[in-house]
Write a protein that holds these residues in place. Structure first.
Motif, mmCIF file in Angstrom:
data_model
loop_
_atom_site.group_PDB
_atom_site.id
_atom_site.type_symbol
_atom_site.label_atom_id
_atom_site.label_comp_id
_atom_site.label_asym_id
_atom_site.label_seq_id
_atom_site.Cartn_x
_atom_site.Cartn_y
_atom_site.Cartn_z
ATOM 1 N N ILE A 151 -9.214 -97.565 45.302
ATOM 2 C CA ILE A 151 -10.327 -98.189 44.597
ATOM 3 C C ILE A 151 -11.662 -97.608 45.066
ATOM 4 N N SER A 152 -11.625 -96.793 46.109
ATOM 5 C CA SER A 152 -12.805 -96.058 46.574
ATOM 6 C C SER A 152 -12.308 -94.908 47.434
ATOM 7 N N ARG A 183 -9.218 -102.361 37.644
ATOM 8 C CA ARG A 183 -10.584 -102.821 37.845
ATOM 9 C C ARG A 183 -10.708 -104.041 38.767
ATOM 10 N N SER A 184 -9.603 -104.606 39.202
ATOM 11 C CA SER A 184 -9.695 -105.683 40.186
ATOM 12 C C SER A 184 -10.112 -105.070 41.521
ATOM 13 N N LYS A 185 -11.083 -105.712 42.183
ATOM 14 C CA LYS A 185 -11.641 -105.150 43.412
ATOM 15 C C LYS A 185 -11.327 -105.964 44.660
ATOM 16 N N THR A 186 -10.752 -107.159 44.475
ATOM 17 C CA THR A 186 -10.381 -107.976 45.626
ATOM 18 C C THR A 186 -9.017 -108.600 45.352
ATOM 19 N N ILE A 213 -6.153 -105.322 50.281
ATOM 20 C CA ILE A 213 -6.983 -104.118 50.316
ATOM 21 C C ILE A 213 -7.024 -103.614 51.752
#
Length: 322
Positions: A151-152, A183-186, A213
């Motif tokens: 995601i990064s 697109r979920s980040k957490t 994560i």
């Protein structure tokens, strides 16, 4: 359905056709022009002589028992007598058609299983980390699933999920998760999103999962559980295994799903492992005894699933190297 025009004379053919439902009449020389998955009705001698691939119900005279037997060996779906058709041929044809479609679905399962496995994530190269996975369906298709993606430039997101029940519906939900997690980040965001979509679609299934994560620069791991058992396990060479128990509901049961996020640090040579409950069935005893045996096998890197499993098994391991 098709009716293939007989090449030999069939007395009172029109009377037979009157008993059958409306059928599309086709000629033998045109068979290849028609849909090869639609059932045909044909004279047994034409079927034996021309050996076409259409799924076929054959019609024979009363003295052609050997021809019927040969037709069945060749692949005919059923055999009827010209002047002694079933009392309700429409119902009989409907049952044969339904059984044929079920058989076709079964034949597609090996190909579907290969396609499902291709949806599993490709390996990711991360400095000082190794991601291992074990995946063993109990049948062709699996209701267990795992995924991970960057995601990064310094974080990966992952999850392991277990869909309730077995069969095609459960396995389709694994593909559904793979398509909609983006697109979920957490961890909390992913669980909330999947839970909302599951309730909105009114699919009578629930899903347990652990998602998290990992920051592979700081080695900080944040994770959440949605009613998943067995719990995540943290192995560290300097201490006993840590069982990361939580209390929560699975996805698909309630809109008011409370999601907690937990944190841990992965030290050098430590492992964060999540499993589906199918891994427990490799062992005997009570549920707690099974879990303790699983922890011991994972701790010593010697977990081995039996050749035949009653439930799907998925295991995902995030290991920080020395």
């Amino acid at each position: 359905m098709y009716f293939i025009q007989p090449t030999r004379t069939i007395p009172h053919l029109a009377q037979v056709l009157d008993v059958l439902p409306s059928l599309q009449m086709i000629h033998i020389e045109d068979i290849n022009l028609y849909d090869q998955n639609i059932i045909a009705i044909a004279d047994v001698q034409d079927y034996l002589n021309h050996k076409w691939t259409l799924p076929t119900i054959v019609l024979a005279f009363e003295n052609e028992g050997s021809a019927l037997a040969e037709a069945w060996q060749q692949g005919a779906l059923a055999g009827w007598i010209w002047y002694n058709l079933p009392k309700n041929p429409i119902v009989a044809l409907s049952k044969i058609d339904a059984q044929y479609k079920r058989n076709q679905d079964s034949r597609d399962l090996p190909s579907a299983a290969l396609l499902q496995k291709k949806l599993l994530p490709d390996p990711i190269d991360i400095a000082n980390y190794k991601i291992d996975a074990f995946f063993k369906p109990s049948a062709y298709l699996s209701g267990d699933w795992y995924d991970y993606w960057k995601i990064s430039d310094k974080e990966i997101m992952f999850y392991l999920a277990d869909v309730s029940g077995h069969g095609v519906t459960s396995s389709l939900l694994t593909s559904w998760m793979a398509a909609f997690h983006g697109r979920s980040k957490t961890p909390r965001e992913l669980i909330k999103k999947l839970n909302g979509m599951l309730l909105q679609e009114n699919i009578e299934k629930h899903i347990t999962m652990i998602t998290g994560i990992l920051n592979f620069e700081t080695h900080h791991l944040r994770w959440s559980s949605a009613g998943h058992y067995p719990p995540a396990i943290l192995f560290d060479e300097h201490q006993s295994p840590q069982i990361l128990n939580t209390s929560s509901f699975p996805l698909g049961l309630t809109e008011d799903l409370e999601v907690e996020e937990f944190e841990c640090i992965l030290n050098r040579n430590s492992r964060f492992i999540v499993c589906s409950d199918g891994a427990l069935e490799s062992f005997d005893g009570t549920l707690n005894q099974q879990f303790q045996q699983l922890v011991e096998k994972l701790q010593h890197h010697n977990f081995k699933a039996p050749a035949h499993v009653a439930d799907d098994i998925a295991i995902l391991s995030l290991c920080r190297m020395k």
